[in-house]
Design a protein around this motif. Sequence first.
Motif, PDB file in Angstrom:
ATOM      1  N   ARG A  78      -3.830  -5.874   7.955  1.00  0.00           N
ATOM      2  CA  ARG A  78      -4.469  -5.716   6.649  1.00  0.00           C
ATOM      3  C   ARG A  78      -4.317  -4.278   6.163  1.00  0.00           C
ATOM      4  O   ARG A  78      -4.399  -3.341   6.953  1.00  0.00           O
ATOM      5  N   HIS A  81      -6.201  -0.908   7.496  1.00  0.00           N
ATOM      6  CA  HIS A  81      -6.438  -0.973   8.938  1.00  0.00           C
ATOM      7  C   HIS A  81      -5.322  -0.238   9.670  1.00  0.00           C
ATOM      8  O   HIS A  81      -4.284   0.056   9.103  1.00  0.00           O
ATOM      9  N   ASP A 147      -4.730  -5.465  15.044  1.00  0.00           N
ATOM     10  CA  ASP A 147      -5.143  -4.815  13.801  1.00  0.00           C
ATOM     11  C   ASP A 147      -6.585  -4.342  13.947  1.00  0.00           C
ATOM     12  O   ASP A 147      -7.482  -5.140  14.212  1.00  0.00           O
TER      13      ASP A 147
END
Length: 183
Positions: A78, A81, A147
Amino acid sequence: MDTEHRPVRGLPGRPLALVLGLAGALALAVTAPAAAVAPPDDSSALTWGQTRVYDDGLAVTVARPSAFTPSDTSAGHRVGHQAVAWKITLKNGTTEAFKMSLVSVYAKYGTAGERAERVFDSAKGIGSDFEGSISRGRSATATYVFDIPKAAVGSLDIEAVPDIFDYEGTHWTGPLNSRTGPS
């Protein structure tokens, strides 16, 4: 012919086969002989670069994590991140080939231990798990990327389980930029 109220017949024995298959899988999980595994001497997690050696000689090492820059075609990352990569090495000190098909790796972050999402990036060769087996005395290494919210990279926890039926998992913890322990 009244087909609307007729019972529908499945394949004969299908429910029985399903029940027997599930029962067999559960019996295997419960009765499969566990590799001689002693719990770690200390209940605390290891730090980056340390090695967990199981009683049967299998050794697992998780290297210091590093920041990873995913490609535009990656999945699981994302915006905002930080993708974090860990190299995990299995060294087979057992008496026979070690099958790697049941290796599992999990990552968590922050004080609440929130589950991190795995990043897959075929353009950079990321996302393949351990495959095949390792001959006695040999090693195999795979890179796992997860992540992590940038604010949480100071508290990372990765767990490696060599075989979900026969081995206990081991945790390695620390921050992304840790300089303690070997890499």
